[in-house]
Design an enzyme around this catalytic site. Structure first.
Site, short mmCIF file in Angstrom:
data_model
loop_
_atom_site.label_atom_id
_atom_site.label_comp_id
_atom_site.label_asym_id
_atom_site.label_seq_id
_atom_site.Cartn_x
_atom_site.Cartn_y
_atom_site.Cartn_z
N ASP A 97 -2.08 0.35 5.06
CA ASP A 97 -2.15 0.78 3.66
C ASP A 97 -1.23 -0.08 2.80
O ASP A 97 -0.03 -0.18 3.06
CB ASP A 97 -1.76 2.25 3.54
CG ASP A 97 -2.23 2.88 2.24
OD1 ASP A 97 -1.96 2.31 1.17
OD2 ASP A 97 -2.89 3.93 2.30
N SER A 142 -5.70 4.76 -2.90
CA SER A 142 -6.00 4.83 -1.47
C SER A 142 -7.18 5.74 -1.17
O SER A 142 -7.94 5.47 -0.22
CB SER A 142 -4.78 5.32 -0.70
OG SER A 142 -3.74 4.36 -0.74
N THR A 195 -5.90 8.44 2.97
CA THR A 195 -6.71 7.60 3.84
C THR A 195 -7.35 8.37 4.98
O THR A 195 -8.58 8.32 5.15
CB THR A 195 -5.88 6.41 4.36
OG1 THR A 195 -5.44 5.63 3.24
CG2 THR A 195 -6.71 5.54 5.29
N GLU A 320 -3.98 4.50 10.68
CA GLU A 320 -3.42 4.01 9.43
C GLU A 320 -1.91 3.80 9.54
O GLU A 320 -1.17 4.70 9.96
CB GLU A 320 -3.68 5.01 8.30
CG GLU A 320 -3.12 4.53 6.95
CD GLU A 320 -2.91 5.63 5.94
OE1 GLU A 320 -2.86 5.30 4.73
OE2 GLU A 320 -2.78 6.81 6.33
N ASP A 325 2.57 0.93 2.52
CA ASP A 325 2.33 1.17 1.09
C ASP A 325 3.53 1.84 0.44
O ASP A 325 3.98 1.43 -0.64
CB ASP A 325 1.08 2.03 0.93
CG ASP A 325 0.84 2.47 -0.49
OD1 ASP A 325 0.43 1.62 -1.31
OD2 ASP A 325 1.04 3.68 -0.80
N HIS A 329 5.69 0.31 -2.63
CA HIS A 329 5.87 0.96 -3.93
C HIS A 329 7.34 0.93 -4.35
O HIS A 329 7.65 0.79 -5.54
CB HIS A 329 5.39 2.42 -3.87
CG HIS A 329 3.92 2.59 -4.09
ND1 HIS A 329 3.30 2.35 -5.30
CD2 HIS A 329 2.94 3.00 -3.26
CE1 HIS A 329 2.00 2.60 -5.21
NE2 HIS A 329 1.75 2.99 -3.97
N ASP A 367 -6.44 -1.21 2.67
CA ASP A 367 -7.21 -0.57 1.61
C ASP A 367 -7.00 -1.24 0.26
O ASP A 367 -7.87 -1.21 -0.61
CB ASP A 367 -6.91 0.92 1.53
CG ASP A 367 -5.41 1.22 1.42
OD1 ASP A 367 -4.59 0.28 1.54
OD2 ASP A 367 -5.07 2.40 1.24
N HIS A 368 -5.84 -1.88 0.09
CA HIS A 368 -5.49 -2.57 -1.15
C HIS A 368 -4.15 -3.26 -0.92
O HIS A 368 -3.51 -3.07 0.13
CB HIS A 368 -5.39 -1.60 -2.32
CG HIS A 368 -4.47 -0.44 -2.05
ND1 HIS A 368 -3.09 -0.57 -2.06
CD2 HIS A 368 -4.72 0.85 -1.71
CE1 HIS A 368 -2.54 0.59 -1.76
NE2 HIS A 368 -3.50 1.47 -1.53
#
Length: 556
Positions: A97, A142, A195, A320, A325, A329, A367-368
């Site tokens: 993620d 997500s 997710t 995952e 992620d 952040h 996912d990004h």
């Protein structure tokens, strides 16, 4: 775009792509690895990246490889004269993620500094880049990104496996279950987080963890591991339900620590619920004390594979690395490395499984991208440009049975579901939506366009029935237009006739006696090789007599 082909001797089409598509923003290290997959030597210099194909006597120069060119370089495999792809019995989808390409470079460097290799580099039967936008935003979140990979359809940010018009769409995991396969979801976040939830939940609010937990219970997923125990405990849930107890009653082994997980005998109890943090994701790797009671992602992955592989029909597993992620952040580089290295440890576990079970397909992606990370492989410096997601394309790597189907020039995240469903032979469900047909001419009939799709792709030649009557076949775009008023009038007339017959004592189906709702069409769609669909479509703008006025239509 024309796919560049390369046969080991000729580089003309590759050269044209490189020269035409080259741009200044692709990292030299990525170019080196991509060209290395073709047996090429790549040199960095003042002129940028140069590739020399061994034996060709030709040199291709470019400042860098852009998205299309970089992917085209690796997309030659299996293009010409390719054999039919092998159908995988097992599918492992691993999602880092927020893990962009720069994140992978940084994780690789950390591995190398420790004298180790990056497991992700060995997921090398196919490589491409993937777009990630959602239905309502250029930058996805997500939930919508996972939903796209789980279903083949775009949806809105914060939504999961339910379309912008409200249509519920099936997921890969649900279709795997229909084949009698075992299924699993493993994460370092809460198990009800975006997710994992998108593979079993159909909801418009990704933060409604308590409802998602109910959907996970109802889904029948065989292995569910991560954090967020509070969403399953009776004294923490607003409805007072003891979901842990309900899982146990269904035959699940329950574990709340690594030791308990290790003690589960999967030959006797292959269904596992593992909740390893009281109210959040698992403790980040960089913050874990020695002897932590929580399992690592690689340990959970190993146990999930052991449990799921007891099913002779095979399995679908999503793993995952969710806190790559979270650390991104926060622009916490060291924290991201900790999570990324452990995700790569889990990839190593999956790779070992693939080597021992060649009927398995492993796909590793993200996912990004999160944080707008830039990493310099030469000196290890880095910078962040954001504390949120970005629109950057992410990498897709594949290994094992059918992996060559991912050797694409470029792909979208919806194609993850489409390719995996095709390769694994999952049932193909039909989905019907209605689209507005705008016609402002005075007196023009109100029409509705029925659209039939499966895993997000249009289905041509599907037979469509409305209120039990065949109205036609879908066209090449999967669509069929029909006038609303005559269809409703015919249905209402049939209901009246059935009512009269019933009053005369004749045997009729009770459903036929009931007049149809004035703004609802019951729609069926069938086609050989697909799962049939039956549902309702609501049409606005009707009066009590069945007459219609121009108005928009929407799916129920």
């Amino acid at each position: 775009m024309t796919l560049a082909r390369y046969d080991g001797n000729h580089v003309d089409s590759l050269e044209s792509v490189l020269l035409a598509q080259a741009g200044p923003d692709t990292e030299e290290g990525e170019a080196r690895r991509l060209m290395g997959m073709l047996g090429a030597k790549v040199r960095g210099g003042r002129g940028g990246v140069r590739s020399e194909q061994r034996g060709s006597g030709r040199t291709v120069g470019a400042t860098a490889l852009t998205l299309a060119a970089a992917v085209a370089v690796t997309a030659w495999a299996g293009v010409a004269g390719a054999a039919e792809p092998v159908q995988p019995r097992n599918v492992i989808l691993m999602i880092g993620d927020g893990m962009g390409r720069e994140h992978v470079q940084a994780i690789r460097a950390a591995r190398q500094a420790a004298g180790q290799t990056l497991a992700m580099d060995e997921v090398n039967d196919a490589f491409t880049l993937m777009t990630t936008y959602s239905a309502d935003a250029a930058i996805t979140d997500s939930s919508s990104a996972a939903a796209a990979m789980a279903t083949g359809y775009k949806t809105n940010n914060n939504w999961m496996s339910i379309l912008p018009d409200g249509t519920v769409v099936p997921t890969l995991l649900e279709q795997a279950e229909r084949m009698g396969k075992a299924t699993g979801l493993v994460t370092t976040t809460q198990v009800a987080h975006a997710t994992p939830a998108a593979f079993v939940s159909h909801i418009k609010d990704r933060n409604d963890f308590n409802t998602i937990a109910l959907e996970e219970l109802a889904s029948g997923v065989d292995v569910l591991m991560g954090g967020g125990r509070n969403n399953f405990e009776a004294n923490q849930r607003p409805d007072g339900r003891d979901l842990i107890g309900e899982f146990k009653a269904l035959g699940y082994a329950y574990a709340s620590t690594a030791a308990e997980l290790g003690s589960v005998d999967v030959t006797k109890t292959p269904r596992i619920l593992g909740l390893f943090h009281k109210d959040n994701g698992l403790t980040p790797m960089k913050k874990r004390p020695a002897g932590s009671a929580e399992p690592t992602l690689s340990q959970m992955t190993a146990k999930a594979l052991a449990a799921l592989s007891t099913n002779p029909n095979g399995f679908f597993l999503m793993v995952e690395g969710g806190q790559i992620d979270w650390e991104s952040h926060n622009n916490n580089f060291d924290g991201m490395i900790g999570e990324g290295v452990e995700f790569d440890n889990a990839v190593r576990v999956a790779l070992d499984f693939v080597k021992a079970h060649p009927d398995t397909l492993l796909v590793v992606t993200a996912d990004h991208e999160t944080g707008g990370l830039t990493y310099n492989e030469q000196d290890g410096s880095y910078s962040w440009s954001s504390k949120d997601h970005t629109a950057a394309n992410v990498a897709v790597r594949a290994k094992g049975a059918g992996a060559q189907e991912f050797n694409l020039a470029v792909m979208d995240n919806t194609q993850i579901a489409q390719i995996l469903a095709d390769l694994a032979g999952y049932p193909k469900p039909l989905v019907v939506q209605s689209l507005p047909v705008q016609d402002d001419r005075p007196g023009a009939p109100v029409q509705v366009a029925l659209k039939v799709t499966s895993f997000g792709r249009p289905v041509a030649g599907a037979e469509v029935k409305v209120d039990g009557k065949v109205v036609g076949l879908t066209n090449s775009n999967g669509q069929l237009k029909l006038d609303v008023a005559p269809v409703l009038a015919a249905a209402q007339a049939a209901a009246k006739a059935a009512q009269a017959a019933a009053e005369q004592g004749q045997a009729v189906d009770e459903a036929q006696v009931l007049p149809p709702a004035e703004d609802v069409l019951v729609v069926e769609a069938v086609k050989d090789g697909y799962e049939g669909y039956i549902g309702s479509v609501t049409v606005s703008g009707l009066d009590v007599n069945g007459a219609v006025s121009p108005a928009g239509q929407k799916a129920a």
